[in-house]
Write an enzyme that holds these catalytic residues in place. Structure first.
Site, PDB file in Angstrom:
ATOM      1  N   ARG A   1     -11.299 -62.458 -93.776  1.00 36.01           N
ATOM      2  CA  ARG A   1     -10.469 -61.807 -92.105  1.00 36.01           C
ATOM      3  C   ARG A   1     -11.586 -61.011 -92.176  1.00 36.01           C
ATOM      4  NH1 ARG A   1      -7.119 -57.334 -89.680  1.00 36.01           N
ATOM      5  NH2 ARG A   1      -7.891 -58.343 -87.648  1.00 36.01           N
TER       6      ARG A   1
ATOM      7  N   GLU B   1      -2.905 -66.265 -89.440  1.00 36.05           N
ATOM      8  CA  GLU B   1      -3.899 -66.556 -89.716  1.00 36.05           C
ATOM      9  C   GLU B   1      -4.483 -66.095 -91.348  1.00 36.05           C
ATOM     10  OE1 GLU B   1      -4.882 -62.706 -87.111  1.00 36.05           O
ATOM     11  OE2 GLU B   1      -2.693 -62.873 -87.491  1.00 36.05           O
TER      12      GLU B   1
ATOM     13  N   ARG C   1      -1.961 -48.235 -77.948  1.00 32.71           N
ATOM     14  CA  ARG C   1      -3.549 -48.233 -77.256  1.00 32.71           C
ATOM     15  C   ARG C   1      -2.826 -48.835 -75.309  1.00 32.71           C
ATOM     16  NH1 ARG C   1      -6.031 -53.317 -80.878  1.00 32.71           N
ATOM     17  NH2 ARG C   1      -4.756 -52.492 -82.832  1.00 32.71           N
TER      18      ARG C   1
ATOM     19  N   HIS D   1      -8.894 -61.176 -82.106  1.00 29.51           N
ATOM     20  CA  HIS D   1      -7.218 -62.469 -82.345  1.00 29.51           C
ATOM     21  C   HIS D   1      -7.709 -63.966 -82.889  1.00 29.51           C
ATOM     22  CE1 HIS D   1      -4.241 -58.687 -81.497  1.00 29.51           C
ATOM     23  NE2 HIS D   1      -4.363 -59.025 -82.596  1.00 29.51           N
TER      24      HIS D   1
ATOM     25  N   ASN E   1       9.202 -62.354 -82.454  1.00 26.37           N
ATOM     26  CA  ASN E   1      10.992 -62.420 -82.560  1.00 26.37           C
ATOM     27  C   ASN E   1      11.695 -61.266 -81.440  1.00 26.37           C
ATOM     28  OD1 ASN E   1      10.557 -62.608 -85.782  1.00 26.37           O
ATOM     29  ND2 ASN E   1       8.780 -61.511 -84.939  1.00 26.37           N
TER      30      ASN E   1
ATOM     31  N   ASN F   1      -7.987 -59.745 -96.943  1.00 29.58           N
ATOM     32  CA  ASN F   1      -8.037 -59.159 -95.227  1.00 29.58           C
ATOM     33  C   ASN F   1      -7.743 -57.628 -95.706  1.00 29.58           C
ATOM     34  OD1 ASN F   1      -7.578 -57.801 -93.301  1.00 29.58           O
ATOM     35  ND2 ASN F   1      -5.838 -58.743 -92.261  1.00 29.58           N
TER      36      ASN F   1
HETATM   37  P1  AMP Z   1       2.390 -57.277 -85.420  1.00 31.62           P
HETATM   38  O1  AMP Z   1       1.601 -56.525 -85.660  1.00 31.62           O
HETATM   39  O2  AMP Z   1       2.418 -58.636 -85.033  1.00 31.62           O
HETATM   40  O3  AMP Z   1       2.955 -57.405 -86.874  1.00 31.62           O
HETATM   41  O4  AMP Z   1       4.139 -56.949 -84.566  1.00 31.62           O
HETATM   42  C1  AMP Z   1       4.570 -55.801 -84.790  1.00 31.62           C
HETATM   43  C2  AMP Z   1       5.478 -55.648 -83.133  1.00 31.62           C
HETATM   44  O5  AMP Z   1       6.384 -56.745 -83.710  1.00 31.62           O
HETATM   45  C3  AMP Z   1       6.134 -53.850 -83.227  1.00 31.62           C
HETATM   46  O6  AMP Z   1       6.291 -53.663 -81.912  1.00 31.62           O
HETATM   47  C4  AMP Z   1       7.157 -54.699 -83.773  1.00 31.62           C
HETATM   48  O7  AMP Z   1       8.882 -54.351 -83.178  1.00 31.62           O
HETATM   49  C5  AMP Z   1       7.953 -56.498 -83.037  1.00 31.62           C
HETATM   50  N1  AMP Z   1       8.912 -56.717 -83.635  1.00 31.62           N
HETATM   51  C6  AMP Z   1       8.738 -57.699 -85.403  1.00 31.62           C
HETATM   52  N2  AMP Z   1      10.064 -57.584 -85.535  1.00 31.62           N
HETATM   53  C7  AMP Z   1      10.932 -57.759 -84.304  1.00 31.62           C
HETATM   54  C8  AMP Z   1      11.790 -58.155 -83.536  1.00 31.62           C
HETATM   55  N3  AMP Z   1      12.684 -58.429 -84.382  1.00 31.62           N
HETATM   56  N4  AMP Z   1      12.584 -57.860 -82.284  1.00 31.62           N
HETATM   57  C9  AMP Z   1      11.690 -57.022 -81.415  1.00 31.62           C
HETATM   58  N5  AMP Z   1      10.225 -56.829 -81.943  1.00 31.62           N
HETATM   59  C10 AMP Z   1       9.887 -57.264 -83.831  1.00 31.62           C
END
Ligand code: AMP
Length: 399
Positions: A90, A383, A240, A179, A334, A7
């Site tokens: 990707r 992915e 965004r 996505h 999460n 990627n």
């Molecule tokens: P991604 O782009 O899929 O890696 O997601 C990133 C987002 O996931 C960010 O806004 C992080 O703050 C959120 N995130 C990751 N771990 C947690 C967590 N334990 N609690 C809340 N948000 C999380």
């Protein structure tokens, strides 16, 4: 069969080597600051995680460094690069030219170049990664897996914009959606978790990360999605804006006396969670500040929940019947608080909520109650596995 998944961004390479017999990850890592003297190389293979800082002049040098680590006698996982049967890439934008994954040849590369205008930040970097892999692994066929391809099944009424039709004919301005690999993976997993054939189930998949999108998936096919011509549309994201009255843009440009690049930067980099809260684009920090009672953090969270709920309502209407709602992506996987906030407002769909089950992070789980009319699930996305599967399938079929 071993598949290397790449990627590539303009100055980064994220990679995984997967063994497709067991679908297990043999090695994983990333290269950042490609082109710099203080590039960061990270690798986790058979031993401890390795991190090095040094010169990596271009993507080809980066891929060669990855291969060196993969074949290193101490921490490598293969003996020779020839063990890598194929490389899965990707690629962000397939336009209307690519509606599914393809084996890369000269014609594919030419078409990818033609698509640069549609994704000027991403597609050139993706092609650089393809050329780097070809140089470093001349024996291994490459496969391009597109973020847009899963949404190619959207009907015209969902993908056309109500602009003069000539804008579509002349410039291909339409909804593409992104996505796709994630929405496809989690919808397949959701059907498996329901124990029902994918063709029979309707699912709303919510990919909530730094970039976020929702998709309406009918019988395994995307019929609508919240991102559009670019990944700027739809939900409120890290930086965004998501959906916006288009009339706002010329108004702000006139009032602030700013040009296209400034307004683009505002919408993509300074809006969303960061823009509204003034705190952060990171959900963890928004949650922390909410706990302390910060009103703007609370409002940001409420706006994000409300926007997502409206999409779930809209896609319920689009699908006619919903069997499952899936949460994935960094936030979806999460953040129990965010999932709870959304699910508590889905009573109109007959959703009941299992508070204890929801108290999970990063694992596959059904978080709706046993009497819920719609199953609500947490499914960590994968992915890379999806890219590796499509690569292995195409390469095997071509033999
Ligand atoms: P991604 O782009 O899929 O890696 O997601 C990133 C987002 O996931 C960010 O806004 C992080 O703050 C959120 N995130 C990751 N771990 C947690 C967590 N334990 N609690 C809340 N948000 C999380």
């Amino acid at each position: 069969m071993k598949i290397l998944v790449l990627n590539c961004g303009s100055s980064s390479i994220k990679y995984q080597l997967l063994d497709m017999e067991t679908e297990s990850v043999l090695a994983i890592g990333k290269v950042e600051r490609v082109g710099m003297e203080d590039a960061i190389f990270e690798y986790k293979g058979s031993g401890e995680k390795i991190k090095e800082i040094g010169t990596i002049l271009d993507h080809t040098a980066g891929v060669r460094k990855v291969l060196k680590a993969l074949t290193d006698p101490a921490h490598g996982v293969i003996k020779a690069p020839e063990e890598i049967a194929a490389v899965g890439h990707r690629v962000v934008h397939g336009g209307e030219a690519f509606v599914q994954s393809v084996i890369i040849d000269d014609e594919v590369k030419r078409t990818l170049r033609d698509l640069f205008d549609l994704a000027p930040l991403h597609n050139p970097a993706n092609l650089t990664g393809i050329l780097a892999a070809e140089a470093a692994l001349p024996h291994a066929p490459g496969v391009a897996v597109f973020d847009t391809a899963f949404h190619a099944t959207m009907p015209r009424k969902a993908f056309l914009y109500a602009l003069p039709y000539v804008m579509y004919k002349r410039h291909k301005v339409r909804r593409y959606g992104f996505h796709g690999t994630s929405h496809k993976y989690v919808s397949q997993r959701a059907a498996a978790m329901l124990g029902r054939p994918l063709e029979e189930v309707n699912i709303i998949t919510c990919h909530l990360g730094n970039g976020s999108s929702v998709a309406a998936v009918q019988g395994g096919k995307s019929v609508d999605t919240s991102m559009g011509f670019t990944p700027l549309a739809g939900l409120i994201m890290g930086t965004r804006s998501g959906d916006l009255d288009p009339g706002v843009i010329p108004y702000i440009m006139a009032r602030e006396e700013i040009g296209i690049s400034e307004v683009n930067s505002m919408l993509n980099k300074h809006s969303g969670m960061l823009g509204i809260s003034g705190i952060s684009s990171d959900m963890r920090q928004i949650e922390e500040e909410m706990e302390k009672g910060d009103q703007r953090a609370i409002e940001t969270f409420e706006m994000m929940e409300y926007r997502l709920r409206k999409y779930i309502g809209a896609y319920t209407a689009a699908l006619g019947r919903v069997d499952a709602i899936v949460f994935t992506g960094g936030i979806g996987e999460n953040s129990p608080i965010f999932r709870k906030a959304v699910c508590e407002n889905l009573g109109f769909l007959g959703v009941t909520f299992d508070e204890e089950a929801n108290n999970c992070r990063g694992e596959e789980k059904i978080i709706s109650g046993p009497d819920s009319k719609v199953a609500v699930m947490v499914i960590p996305t994968n992915e890379e596995l999806m890219i590796a599967r499509e690569t292995a399938e195409l390469v095997a079929a071509a033999k």
